[in-house]
Design a protein around this motif. Structure first.
Motif, short mmCIF file in Angstrom:
data_model
loop_
_atom_site.label_atom_id
_atom_site.label_comp_id
_atom_site.label_asym_id
_atom_site.label_seq_id
_atom_site.Cartn_x
_atom_site.Cartn_y
_atom_site.Cartn_z
N SER A 100 0.87 -1.21 -0.02
CA SER A 100 -0.20 -0.07 0.14
C SER A 100 0.91 1.23 0.01
CB SER A 100 -0.92 -0.07 1.36
OG SER A 100 -1.86 -0.89 1.14
N GLN A 101 1.85 1.10 0.57
CA GLN A 101 2.75 2.40 0.69
C GLN A 101 3.44 2.41 -0.49
OE1 GLN A 101 5.49 2.38 4.47
NE2 GLN A 101 4.06 0.92 5.41
N VAL A 102 4.04 1.26 -0.99
CA VAL A 102 4.85 1.42 -2.36
C VAL A 102 4.04 2.06 -3.46
CG1 VAL A 102 5.97 -0.11 -4.17
CG2 VAL A 102 6.53 -0.49 -1.94
N TYR A 103 2.78 1.30 -3.62
CA TYR A 103 1.90 1.80 -4.75
C TYR A 103 0.81 2.96 -4.57
CZ TYR A 103 4.10 -2.30 -6.63
OH TYR A 103 5.07 -3.17 -7.22
N GLY A 104 1.00 3.44 -3.15
CA GLY A 104 0.19 4.79 -3.03
C GLY A 104 -1.35 4.45 -2.79
N PHE A 105 -1.61 3.50 -1.93
CA PHE A 105 -2.86 3.53 -1.39
C PHE A 105 -2.96 3.78 0.10
CE2 PHE A 105 -3.30 0.32 -4.98
CZ PHE A 105 -4.33 0.50 -5.46
N ASP A 106 -3.97 4.33 0.43
CA ASP A 106 -4.71 4.67 2.00
C ASP A 106 -5.05 3.34 2.34
OD1 ASP A 106 -5.47 5.45 4.31
OD2 ASP A 106 -6.92 6.88 3.27
N LEU A 107 -4.36 2.74 3.22
CA LEU A 107 -4.83 1.24 3.51
C LEU A 107 -5.91 1.52 4.68
CD1 LEU A 107 -4.77 -1.67 3.59
CD2 LEU A 107 -2.84 -1.53 5.14
N ARG A 108 -7.02 0.93 4.60
CA ARG A 108 -8.07 0.78 5.80
C ARG A 108 -8.36 -0.74 6.08
NH1 ARG A 108 -11.28 5.54 4.54
NH2 ARG A 108 -9.77 7.05 3.60
N VAL A 109 -8.12 -1.10 7.23
CA VAL A 109 -8.53 -2.57 7.56
C VAL A 109 -10.00 -2.51 8.26
CG1 VAL A 109 -7.88 -4.50 9.01
CG2 VAL A 109 -5.86 -2.97 8.03
N VAL A 110 -10.75 -3.40 7.68
CA VAL A 110 -12.27 -3.52 8.00
C VAL A 110 -12.54 -4.58 8.80
CG1 VAL A 110 -14.55 -3.42 7.25
CG2 VAL A 110 -12.87 -2.07 6.13
N ASP A 111 -12.89 -4.56 10.21
CA ASP A 111 -13.23 -5.83 10.89
C ASP A 111 -14.67 -6.14 10.59
OD1 ASP A 111 -14.10 -7.68 12.82
OD2 ASP A 111 -13.65 -6.29 14.61
N ALA A 112 -14.98 -7.07 9.62
CA ALA A 112 -16.38 -7.47 9.49
C ALA A 112 -16.83 -8.43 10.15
CB ALA A 112 -16.49 -8.29 7.94
N GLY A 113 -16.02 -9.37 10.92
CA GLY A 113 -16.37 -10.27 11.71
C GLY A 113 -15.18 -11.29 12.54
N VAL A 114 -14.04 -10.33 12.91
CA VAL A 114 -13.06 -11.35 13.41
C VAL A 114 -13.31 -11.58 14.83
CG1 VAL A 114 -10.64 -10.93 14.04
CG2 VAL A 114 -11.26 -9.71 12.01
N ASP A 115 -12.94 -12.56 15.33
CA ASP A 115 -13.17 -13.12 16.69
C ASP A 115 -12.13 -12.73 17.71
OD1 ASP A 115 -14.42 -14.45 18.87
OD2 ASP A 115 -13.71 -16.43 18.36
N PHE A 116 -12.36 -11.22 17.63
CA PHE A 116 -11.39 -10.64 18.65
C PHE A 116 -11.80 -9.20 18.85
CE2 PHE A 116 -7.53 -7.99 19.09
CZ PHE A 116 -6.76 -8.50 20.36
N VAL A 158 -18.10 2.12 1.53
CA VAL A 158 -17.70 2.93 0.06
C VAL A 158 -18.32 4.33 -0.05
CG1 VAL A 158 -18.15 2.50 -2.26
CG2 VAL A 158 -17.17 0.57 -0.97
N ALA A 159 -19.68 4.26 0.32
CA ALA A 159 -20.36 5.65 0.18
C ALA A 159 -19.36 6.98 1.03
CB ALA A 159 -21.61 5.63 0.81
N GLN A 160 -18.95 6.42 2.34
CA GLN A 160 -18.44 7.36 2.80
C GLN A 160 -16.78 7.68 2.14
OE1 GLN A 160 -18.11 5.77 6.90
NE2 GLN A 160 -19.33 7.23 7.58
N ILE A 161 -16.15 6.61 1.72
CA ILE A 161 -14.90 6.96 1.05
C ILE A 161 -15.26 7.55 -0.41
CG2 ILE A 161 -13.10 5.73 -0.43
CD1 ILE A 161 -13.48 3.36 1.80
N ALA A 162 -16.26 7.35 -0.99
CA ALA A 162 -16.49 8.19 -2.07
C ALA A 162 -16.63 9.88 -1.98
CB ALA A 162 -17.79 7.69 -2.85
N GLU A 163 -17.25 10.03 -0.60
CA GLU A 163 -17.51 11.40 -0.12
C GLU A 163 -16.18 12.13 -0.01
OE1 GLU A 163 -20.06 13.08 0.20
OE2 GLU A 163 -21.15 11.34 -1.12
N GLU A 164 -15.14 11.25 0.28
CA GLU A 164 -13.50 11.94 0.38
C GLU A 164 -13.02 12.07 -1.13
OE1 GLU A 164 -11.64 8.82 2.70
OE2 GLU A 164 -12.97 9.00 4.35
N GLY A 165 -13.53 11.78 -1.98
CA GLY A 165 -13.12 12.00 -3.28
C GLY A 165 -12.41 11.08 -3.98
N THR A 166 -12.35 9.89 -3.23
CA THR A 166 -11.66 8.54 -3.99
C THR A 166 -12.55 8.07 -5.16
OG1 THR A 166 -10.58 7.84 -1.98
CG2 THR A 166 -11.22 6.27 -3.41
#
Length: 355
Positions: A100-116, A158-166
């Motif tokens: 993500s750093q090398v190729y210019g992505f803003d990384l977001r990690v999403v917890d959709a159902g982790v047992d933690f 995604v709707a929120q990210i789109a509002e950021e201009g992505t």
């Protein structure tokens, strides 16, 4: 039939296809000589409805969940790796943290159902529906309501990210055991035999693959195959897969560029495709995974992987690497000189341009 509210994915504008192709063909090169990169540039132009496409603020969504189907010995890895790797990603580690750093992505990690239970982190999105799917050999992985919640969580993110201009979203995943739901979904959505859908995942022995195949065959026989794509996703899917599927559907409805990763994220696209086939028009298949079922998924949806590097890591690593080619394709259509600009003509043939 279970429906998603306010989903509106448009067909790509056919009237622009000729103009885009003409612009690409006028570049100072033999027609078609940049191969798939030309097709990528054209598709992005169609998605954005312009002859001068742009790429804005790319985001990588690595979406994680756990799977109780692991109780059946379908993965050689301990389930604790899921949450441990998520923490690693949040700290900039792992393949996707680096790429993500090398190729210019803003990384977001999403917890959709982790047992933690994660502590708050600026790069962590809490979209937990429950702590892992149920063991779908014994009962459906999710209830319909849980599946819809995961789908809608993805849409909301995604709707929120789109509002950021992505306008570019790469997808990755993390979830020990998630090649099992992906394999089951491949069989259920395409009708292929489960034996052709199952692979070793993160390192099963041949005997382990036989067990995994039988577990999935028994699960599909127990629950059956529905005519409703969301019901099938609830029976056999994962919370990260459902969240990714919803995110992809929302991205397509907002005319965003979708970049899939490997087997798991492509199974999410397969689920999204079953809900609305037009979603694939907005998707780019980053690479050809080594997992045997991946090619069958891509072929079923008429895709063509950008890269074939022998990847089978997941996390979004293929999405990140393939973005370099996508960037090149957009640069080509916007900035590469044309024959006229370069004043290149075939003077030996009455001034006809070489193309």
């Amino acid at each position: 039939m279970v429906k998603l509210d306010n989903l509106n994915i448009a067909s790509l504008p056919d009237e622009m296809a000729g103009e885009l192709q003409y612009k690409i063909d006028q570049k100072a090169k033999p027609v078609g000589s940049l191969g798939q990169m030309e097709a990528i540039a054209k598709q992005i132009g169609l998605i954005q409805g312009t002859l001068t496409p742009i790429l804005n603020k790319p985001v990588m969504l690595t979406i994680a969940s756990d799977h109780k189907i692991c109780e059946e010995g379908v993965s050689p890895c301990p389930v604790e790796i899921t949450w441990q790797q998520c923490l690693n990603f949040l700290n900039g580690g792992g393949g996707i943290g680096l790429f993500s750093q090398v190729y210019g992505f803003d990384l977001r990690v999403v917890d959709a159902g982790v047992d933690f239970d994660f502590k708050p982190h600026p790069k962590l999105i809490d979209a937990k529906v429950r702590k892992g799917t149920r063991n779908f050999l014994k009962e459906p992985a999710m209830t319909i309501d849980e599946c819809l919640k995961a789908l809608n969580n993805g849409r909301h993110i995604v709707a929120q990210i789109a509002e950021e201009g992505t306008n570019v979203i790469g997808f990755g995943e993390m979830g020990i055991g998630n090649t099992s739901p992906a394999s089951a979904l491949l069989s259920v959505y395409t009708g292929i035999e489960i034996e052709a859908a199952v692979g070793p995942g993160s390192g099963l022995t041949p005997e382990g693959v036989v067990n995994k195949t039988q577990v999935l065959k028994n699960a599909i026989a127990k629950h059956g195959v529905s005519d409703d794509p969301i019901e099938n996703l609830a029976r056999f899917g994962g919370l990260e897969i459902a969240t990714i599927a919803g995110a992809m559907l929302e991205a397509a409805s907002r005319r965003m560029i979708i970049i899939t990763d490997g087997f798991i994220t492509t199974s999410a696209l397969l689920a999204a495709h079953a809900i609305d086939p037009l979603v694939v028009d907005y998707a780019f298949f980053s690479h050809q995974s080594k997992e045997q079922g991946h090619k069958k998924m891509v072929d079923f949806m008429g895709g063509e992987p950008i890269l074939d590097l022998g990847f089978r890591l997941g996390e979004g690593t293929g999405s990140a690497v393939a973005y370099s080619v996508i960037k090149g394709a957009v640069a080509m259509i916007n900035k590469m000189t044309s024959f006229d600009e370069a004043a290149i003509y075939n003077t030996a043939n009455d001034g006809i341009r070489i193309d």
